[in-house]
Write a protein that holds these residues in place. Structure first.
Motif, PDB file in Angstrom:
ATOM      1  N   THR A 221      -1.704   3.354   1.524  1.00  0.00           N
ATOM      2  CA  THR A 221      -1.849   4.180   2.430  1.00  0.00           C
ATOM      3  C   THR A 221      -0.730   5.307   2.908  1.00  0.00           C
ATOM      4  OG1 THR A 221      -0.064   2.474   3.112  1.00  0.00           O
ATOM      5  CG2 THR A 221      -2.343   1.872   3.610  1.00  0.00           C
ATOM      6  N   LYS A 222       0.083   5.374   1.800  1.00  0.00           N
ATOM      7  CA  LYS A 222       1.367   6.518   1.956  1.00  0.00           C
ATOM      8  C   LYS A 222       1.750   6.443   0.485  1.00  0.00           C
ATOM      9  CE  LYS A 222       4.073   8.536   4.637  1.00  0.00           C
ATOM     10  NZ  LYS A 222       3.411   9.557   5.659  1.00  0.00           N
ATOM     11  N   ALA A 223       1.883   7.920   0.071  1.00  0.00           N
ATOM     12  CA  ALA A 223       2.374   8.135  -1.478  1.00  0.00           C
ATOM     13  C   ALA A 223       3.583   8.912  -1.148  1.00  0.00           C
ATOM     14  CB  ALA A 223       1.020   8.597  -2.115  1.00  0.00           C
ATOM     15  N   THR A 224       4.418   8.833  -1.932  1.00  0.00           N
ATOM     16  CA  THR A 224       5.885   9.631  -2.057  1.00  0.00           C
ATOM     17  C   THR A 224       5.901  10.085  -3.414  1.00  0.00           C
ATOM     18  OG1 THR A 224       6.529   8.599  -0.195  1.00  0.00           O
ATOM     19  CG2 THR A 224       8.126  10.132  -1.487  1.00  0.00           C
TER      20      THR A 224
ATOM     21  N   GLY B  38       0.828  -1.177   0.088  1.00  0.00           N
ATOM     22  CA  GLY B  38      -0.139   0.078  -0.004  1.00  0.00           C
ATOM     23  C   GLY B  38       0.853   1.397  -0.010  1.00  0.00           C
ATOM     24  N   LYS B  39       2.016   1.230  -0.112  1.00  0.00           N
ATOM     25  CA  LYS B  39       2.957   2.361   0.134  1.00  0.00           C
ATOM     26  C   LYS B  39       3.507   2.520  -1.473  1.00  0.00           C
ATOM     27  CE  LYS B  39       4.377   1.484   4.762  1.00  0.00           C
ATOM     28  NZ  LYS B  39       3.516   0.233   4.733  1.00  0.00           N
ATOM     29  N   VAL B  40       3.094   3.581  -1.890  1.00  0.00           N
ATOM     30  CA  VAL B  40       3.561   4.149  -3.356  1.00  0.00           C
ATOM     31  C   VAL B  40       4.632   5.077  -3.673  1.00  0.00           C
ATOM     32  CG1 VAL B  40       2.672   4.774  -5.566  1.00  0.00           C
ATOM     33  CG2 VAL B  40       1.209   3.406  -4.110  1.00  0.00           C
ATOM     34  N   MET B  41       5.714   4.833  -4.255  1.00  0.00           N
ATOM     35  CA  MET B  41       6.652   5.806  -4.572  1.00  0.00           C
ATOM     36  C   MET B  41       6.818   6.070  -6.098  1.00  0.00           C
ATOM     37  SD  MET B  41       9.400   4.867  -1.488  1.00  0.00           S
ATOM     38  CE  MET B  41       9.058   4.711   0.267  1.00  0.00           C
ATOM     39  N   LEU B  42       7.145   7.205  -6.404  1.00  0.00           N
ATOM     40  CA  LEU B  42       7.487   7.547  -7.927  1.00  0.00           C
ATOM     41  C   LEU B  42       7.916   8.911  -7.903  1.00  0.00           C
ATOM     42  CD1 LEU B  42       5.032   9.694  -9.401  1.00  0.00           C
ATOM     43  CD2 LEU B  42       3.648   7.804  -8.491  1.00  0.00           C
ATOM     44  N   SER B  43       8.549   9.092  -8.906  1.00  0.00           N
ATOM     45  CA  SER B  43       9.212  10.519  -9.448  1.00  0.00           C
ATOM     46  C   SER B  43       8.454  10.888 -10.800  1.00  0.00           C
ATOM     47  CB  SER B  43      10.565  10.344  -9.361  1.00  0.00           C
ATOM     48  OG  SER B  43      11.121  10.017 -10.257  1.00  0.00           O
ATOM     49  N   ILE B  44       8.695  12.449 -10.888  1.00  0.00           N
ATOM     50  CA  ILE B  44       7.988  13.083 -11.979  1.00  0.00           C
ATOM     51  C   ILE B  44       9.319  13.850 -12.743  1.00  0.00           C
ATOM     52  CG2 ILE B  44       6.453  14.517 -13.212  1.00  0.00           C
ATOM     53  CD1 ILE B  44       4.564  13.933 -11.029  1.00  0.00           C
ATOM     54  N   SER B  45       9.851  13.537 -13.834  1.00  0.00           N
ATOM     55  CA  SER B  45      10.805  14.465 -14.452  1.00  0.00           C
ATOM     56  C   SER B  45      10.421  15.671 -15.086  1.00  0.00           C
ATOM     57  CB  SER B  45      11.545  13.629 -15.438  1.00  0.00           C
ATOM     58  OG  SER B  45      12.203  12.397 -14.952  1.00  0.00           O
ATOM     59  N   VAL B  46      11.090  16.894 -14.774  1.00  0.00           N
ATOM     60  CA  VAL B  46      10.410  18.057 -15.143  1.00  0.00           C
ATOM     61  C   VAL B  46      11.832  18.841 -15.397  1.00  0.00           C
ATOM     62  CG1 VAL B  46       8.519  18.003 -13.639  1.00  0.00           C
ATOM     63  CG2 VAL B  46      10.895  19.115 -12.878  1.00  0.00           C
ATOM     64  N   PRO B  47      11.704  19.867 -16.477  1.00  0.00           N
ATOM     65  CA  PRO B  47      12.815  20.718 -16.699  1.00  0.00           C
ATOM     66  C   PRO B  47      13.614  21.396 -15.646  1.00  0.00           C
ATOM     67  CG  PRO B  47      10.715  21.054 -18.134  1.00  0.00           C
ATOM     68  CD  PRO B  47      10.346  20.239 -17.176  1.00  0.00           C
ATOM     69  N   ALA B  48      14.792  21.306 -15.569  1.00  0.00           N
ATOM     70  CA  ALA B  48      15.403  21.852 -14.425  1.00  0.00           C
ATOM     71  C   ALA B  48      15.103  23.387 -14.263  1.00  0.00           C
ATOM     72  CB  ALA B  48      16.875  21.800 -14.407  1.00  0.00           C
ATOM     73  N   ASP B  49      14.978  24.039 -15.224  1.00  0.00           N
ATOM     74  CA  ASP B  49      14.798  25.732 -15.055  1.00  0.00           C
ATOM     75  C   ASP B  49      13.386  26.073 -14.828  1.00  0.00           C
ATOM     76  OD1 ASP B  49      13.842  24.782 -17.625  1.00  0.00           O
ATOM     77  OD2 ASP B  49      14.458  26.590 -18.489  1.00  0.00           O
ATOM     78  N   LYS B  50      12.297  25.136 -14.866  1.00  0.00           N
ATOM     79  CA  LYS B  50      11.106  25.368 -14.463  1.00  0.00           C
ATOM     80  C   LYS B  50      10.526  24.632 -13.358  1.00  0.00           C
ATOM     81  CE  LYS B  50      10.016  26.360 -19.259  1.00  0.00           C
ATOM     82  NZ  LYS B  50       9.253  26.032 -20.275  1.00  0.00           N
TER      83      LYS B  50
ATOM     84  N   ALA C 255      -0.585  15.068  -7.933  1.00  0.00           N
ATOM     85  CA  ALA C 255      -0.015  13.597  -8.205  1.00  0.00           C
ATOM     86  C   ALA C 255      -0.103  12.907  -6.969  1.00  0.00           C
ATOM     87  CB  ALA C 255       1.248  13.395  -8.825  1.00  0.00           C
ATOM     88  N   GLU C 256       0.491  13.510  -5.839  1.00  0.00           N
ATOM     89  CA  GLU C 256       0.637  13.056  -4.711  1.00  0.00           C
ATOM     90  C   GLU C 256      -0.874  12.702  -4.071  1.00  0.00           C
ATOM     91  OE1 GLU C 256       2.580  14.369  -0.790  1.00  0.00           O
ATOM     92  OE2 GLU C 256       4.114  13.073  -1.982  1.00  0.00           O
ATOM     93  N   THR C 257      -1.729  13.780  -4.249  1.00  0.00           N
ATOM     94  CA  THR C 257      -3.071  13.695  -3.844  1.00  0.00           C
ATOM     95  C   THR C 257      -4.041  12.595  -4.412  1.00  0.00           C
ATOM     96  OG1 THR C 257      -2.918  16.178  -3.146  1.00  0.00           O
ATOM     97  CG2 THR C 257      -5.279  15.143  -3.565  1.00  0.00           C
ATOM     98  N   ALA C 258      -3.556  12.544  -5.922  1.00  0.00           N
ATOM     99  CA  ALA C 258      -4.499  11.574  -6.581  1.00  0.00           C
ATOM    100  C   ALA C 258      -4.033  10.218  -6.131  1.00  0.00           C
ATOM    101  CB  ALA C 258      -4.153  11.667  -8.282  1.00  0.00           C
ATOM    102  N   VAL C 259      -2.889  10.058  -5.998  1.00  0.00           N
ATOM    103  CA  VAL C 259      -2.610   8.531  -5.544  1.00  0.00           C
ATOM    104  C   VAL C 259      -2.838   8.350  -4.165  1.00  0.00           C
ATOM    105  CG1 VAL C 259      -0.457   7.263  -5.028  1.00  0.00           C
ATOM    106  CG2 VAL C 259      -0.277   8.578  -7.063  1.00  0.00           C
ATOM    107  N   LYS C 260      -2.958   9.143  -3.246  1.00  0.00           N
ATOM    108  CA  LYS C 260      -3.232   8.848  -1.998  1.00  0.00           C
ATOM    109  C   LYS C 260      -4.848   8.686  -1.873  1.00  0.00           C
ATOM    110  CE  LYS C 260      -0.080  11.602   0.741  1.00  0.00           C
ATOM    111  NZ  LYS C 260       0.114  13.128   1.462  1.00  0.00           N
ATOM    112  N   SER C 261      -5.570   9.184  -2.900  1.00  0.00           N
ATOM    113  CA  SER C 261      -7.092   8.998  -3.013  1.00  0.00           C
ATOM    114  C   SER C 261      -7.290   7.535  -3.228  1.00  0.00           C
ATOM    115  CB  SER C 261      -7.711   9.928  -3.935  1.00  0.00           C
ATOM    116  OG  SER C 261      -7.372   9.940  -5.160  1.00  0.00           O
TER     117      SER C 261
END
Length: 371
Positions: A72-75, A38-50, A61-67
């Motif tokens: 039980t836990k989202a990172t 129930g513990k979910v971890m992921l990352s989102i790649s974004v442009p460094a300057d933005k 994204a964290e709110t969507a996963v937690k819902s």
């Protein structure tokens, strides 16, 4: 019924990636999704300057996963790729102005945080950290230990807690496990022991920050942090964002290890974290058959280095099979043989650290002057 990973991907596909017209999944911005109990971890790649503009995306994204039922836990962390020469420059301050560094937020209920670090791996840092924490506890302090070695967590095994899982309380914070009277939190509780942690630095830092600040530590006199070896992003984040009381450096006696230990000392000094002292681990070996003393890695190098750079020498710990055996079995020597000669070494080290802290003046926040 779709798997939890599929449900996570479906939830994330409803979030639009700015500037692309695509959702963050089809845009290829989402890393592999890790899910365990129930513990979910992921990352989102974004442009460094933005990167700063994408914080609402990360939060959404964290709110969507937690819902999602069953989570039980989202990172969710942001991972920014920086092109060579594109690092943003700090905005200049008016000439001659000085600014106090931002205050570091403490951990509620935790009085002192001590990092146990090393310049390189293989010097027995985690074994030292665990026995040091137990030695502090044996002196009557309320102690916790955070395994910050994200890529190689070994504290669960050392503390006899392999395979255990922390609970999530009503405040949706992790409840540290406990053994031998010491509270313990580690990424090793959330992943299988043989699972490789193939994470980019921002995701590792995000997970560490969550374990540190979203765990129910309660009232602690000391939180010992077992740092990863080296001087990378995780170490720098801890030094810059956490109000560390000080750092203990672990090294073996030989010149190669001491060279790396110097880098660790220099890093903490540059970010104005007091170095409480150096421990010489695997200092010598006494043959169990003939009693002959052998300096396998040399001897006294850490003590000499401590004198050279002007920090306390906290003591030496021998290269001893009994320490290795108790560590591998999850029965650390300070907890299971408290009156033995090896526990005495760690107890003496803990005593010297406490003596140093007792005489340490309050440290003002560093001031940065821009010419």
């Amino acid at each position: 019924m779709p798997s939890l990973k599929d449900q996570v991907a479906a939830a994330l596909s409803k979030i639009t990636m700015p500037g692309t017209g695509k959702d963050i999944v089809s845009a290829g911005a989402v890393s592999d999704i890790y899910e365990k109990d129930g513990k979910v971890m992921l990352s989102i790649s974004v442009p460094a300057d933005k990167a700063s503009r994408f914080e609402p995306i990360r939060a959404a994204a964290e709110t969507a996963v937690k819902s999602i039922p069953g989570v039980t836990k989202a990172t969710v962390a942001l991972t920014a790729e920086v092109a060579p020469g594109s690092a943003p420059k700090a905005a200049p301050a008016p000439h001659g102005h000085s600014h106090a560094a931002p205050a570091k937020n403490g951990i509620p209920g935790v009085k002192s945080i001590i990092a146990v670090a090393s310049g390189k791996g293989g010097v027995g840092k985690s074994t030292t950290a665990v026995n040091f924490a137990l030695a502090l506890s044996a002196r009557g302090l309320k102690v916790g230990i955070l395994d910050a070695d994200i890529y190689g967590p070994s504290v669960p095994r050392l503390m006899g807690l392999s395979g255990e899982k922390p609970e999530v309380n009503e405040d949706r914070t992790l409840v540290p496990l406990e053994n031998f009277g010491v509270k313990v939190m580690s990424i090793g509780f959330l992943v299988e022991e043989e699972t490789p942690m193939i994470w980019r630095a921002p995701m590792a830092v995000s997970a560490l920050t969550q374990m540190l600040r979203e765990s129910a530590w309660g009232e602690l006199d000391v939180l010992v942090v077992d740092m990863p070896p080296g001087t990378g992003d995780v170490q720098l984040t801890m030094a810059q964002q956490v109000p560390l009381t000080g750092a203990v450096i672990v090294s073996t006696p030989q010149d190669l290890a001491l060279l790396d230990a110097r880098r660790g000392v220099a890093m903490f000094q540059k970010v104005e974290v007091p170095v409480l002292g150096i421990v010489e681990n695997m200092a010598y070996f006494v043959c169990p058959n003939c009693g002959t003393h052998h300096d396998i890695f040399g001897h006294g190098g850490a003590a000499q280095e401590a004198r050279r750079i002007g920090v306390p020498f906290l003591g030496e710990v021998p290269l001893e099979m009994r320490i290795r055996e108790t560590s591998d079995s999850g029965q650390p020597v300070v907890a299971t043989e408290p009156n033995g000669p090896h526990a005495e070494s760690y107890l003496a080290i803990a005593g010297r650290v406490l003596d140093t802290l007792a005489g340490k003046p309050e440290r003002a926040a560093p001031r940065i002057v821009i010419e």
